[in-house]
Scaffold this active site. Structure first.
Site, mmCIF file in Angstrom:
data_model
loop_
_atom_site.group_PDB
_atom_site.id
_atom_site.type_symbol
_atom_site.label_atom_id
_atom_site.label_comp_id
_atom_site.label_asym_id
_atom_site.label_seq_id
_atom_site.Cartn_x
_atom_site.Cartn_y
_atom_site.Cartn_z
ATOM 1 N N HIS A 129 -69.130 4.419 -21.733
ATOM 2 C CA HIS A 129 -69.854 5.063 -20.650
ATOM 3 C C HIS A 129 -69.341 6.476 -20.372
ATOM 4 C CE1 HIS A 129 -72.343 5.131 -17.085
ATOM 5 N NE2 HIS A 129 -71.304 5.346 -16.303
ATOM 6 N N ASP A 133 -74.155 8.935 -16.340
ATOM 7 C CA ASP A 133 -74.026 8.213 -15.072
ATOM 8 C C ASP A 133 -74.839 8.957 -13.996
ATOM 9 O OD1 ASP A 133 -72.209 5.848 -13.891
ATOM 10 O OD2 ASP A 133 -72.227 7.460 -12.415
ATOM 11 N N TYR A 147 -74.803 6.202 -3.690
ATOM 12 C CA TYR A 147 -75.519 4.967 -4.037
ATOM 13 C C TYR A 147 -76.501 4.599 -2.932
ATOM 14 C CZ TYR A 147 -72.424 4.193 -8.002
ATOM 15 O OH TYR A 147 -71.775 4.322 -9.198
#
Length: 377
Positions: free
Chosen positions: A355, A177, A304
């Site tokens: 994930h 990630d 982000y």
């Protein structure tokens, strides 16, 4: 330059405040569908919240963190807090592990003992590592940046400084990630001291010729990428464009935060229909608490805003290994990835896992790291 111990010490008043907020939650009506297609179902979240309020014990997690040993140092004006677990083996190599969102340093909880004490977990002394596991800036117990500029490249540079302060002149790095983005940046920037990296979410993009004649594995990857774009990426668009706006609810409402994160535990793990098929309820709530207790809903989302637009492949010219878990949300076929790697030493394809590889499948994850890093001596 000082590195000193950091003790996690959450007061009882913080737990009492959490309980009050859980007690006075104003719930929405039930969703008009019978699955997770509109997000976290009301019944599932109410059930999780009931356990959070009446059965969950934060202090067991706090004892675990303090038992491993947390430390802190200030780099570029920001407090960086991290686990530092040294192996008893003299030949142990330093290994930097970087988590992502909505995970935390707790993703590696069941890998710490096998990586530091391999003889007790089916390995050899050559498989021993000294572990450095930092909370990303704005995440968990690390400080929250008050200025812009804390991109993955900035974090990669800071991690290099952290390893130098700990006295490690040669070290390895691993991530998935955001951890994959930071670790890729470490490799691409040739951060001093890093001699090899491992990724459980290798970053790659197809070229026009790939799209014109995709192989079977690439068709599957393209389908997964389209699903992510169409149905699974709303969180990233919100956090990449308006992190402050969503941050108010994530910091103020424990149910809002849990619903935001719990849905990704369902969508991104290799499960049979429920997040608890892959992760225990206590594990899920321990992770949520690292966001709740530190009020990190907004600060974590800002990564982000800083870097999601530049989350992409980069040229890696140091040894690199990758492990592919079948339920990865953004898969990268080998042909796409190895174009940007001059020294791809290992490519592992696993039978189960999603994930959160280290969290979901710690034994397979540890085995992959042992294999990969044995090829980087």
């Amino acid at each position: 330059m000082q590195v000193k111990p950091f003790v996690v010490d959450i007061p009882a008043s913080s737990i009492a405040d959490l309980h009050l907020r859980l007690d006075i939650t104003r719930w929405p009506e039930r969703e008009p569908v019978g699955d997770w297609s509109q997000g976290t179902p009301l019944a599932a979240l109410q059930d999780l919240a009931g356990y959070w309020r009446n059965g969950y014990d934060w202090y067991a997690c706090q004892a675990l963190l303090n038992g491993w040993g947390m430390f802190e140092t200030e780099i570029d004006g920001l407090a960086i807090r991290f686990l530092h677990v040294r192996s008893a083996h003299e030949s142990a190599r330093p290994l930097l592990l970087t988590h992502g969102w909505p995970g935390s340093i707790l993703e590696f909880r069941r890998c710490i003992a096998p990586l530091t004490d391999p003889l007790a977990h089916g390995g050899t002394a050559d498989d021993a590592f000294h572990l450095v596991i930092p909370c990303l800036p704005g995440y968990g117990f690390s400080g929250k940046p008050t200025v812009t500029g804390w991109s993955v490249q900035k974090i990669a540079s800071v991690w290099g400084e952290l390893m130098a302060r700990l006295g490690y002149d040669q070290w390895l790095a691993q991530g998935g990630d955001w951890g994959a983005a930071v670790t890729t940046a470490i490799a691409a920037m040739k951060v001093e001291g890093c001699i090899g990296v491992h990724l459980n979410m290798p970053i790659a993009r197809p070229l026009p010729e790939d799209l014109a004649a995709p192989e079977p594995g690439e068709l599957k990857a393209l389908s997964a990428l389209q699903h992510y774009q169409d149905w699974d990426s709303g969180y990233s668009k919100q956090q990449a464009t308006r992190p402050q706006t969503v941050g108010y609810s994530l910091v103020d409402s424990p149910i809002g935060l849990a619903g935001w994160i719990y849905e990704k535990m369902w969508a991104w793990t290799d499960n049979d229909g429920a997040p608890e098929d892959a992760l225990s309820r206590d594990d899920i709530l321990d992770n949520v608490m690292l966001y709740w207790l530190t009020a990190a809903g907004a600060s974590s989302a800002r990564l982000y805003w800083e870097s999601f637009g530049s989350f992409g492949p980069a040229q890696i010219d140091i040894p690199v290994a990758a492990s592919i878990f079948p339920k990865e949300i953004i898969p990268a076929p080998r042909r796409w990835f190895e174009r940007n790697c001059s020294q791809l030493v290992h490519w592992g394809e696993l039978e189960k896992g999603g994930h959160f590889a280290a969290w979901e499948q710690p034994e397979a994850f540890v085995k992959e790291l042992r294999t990969a890093f044995s090829l980087m001596r």
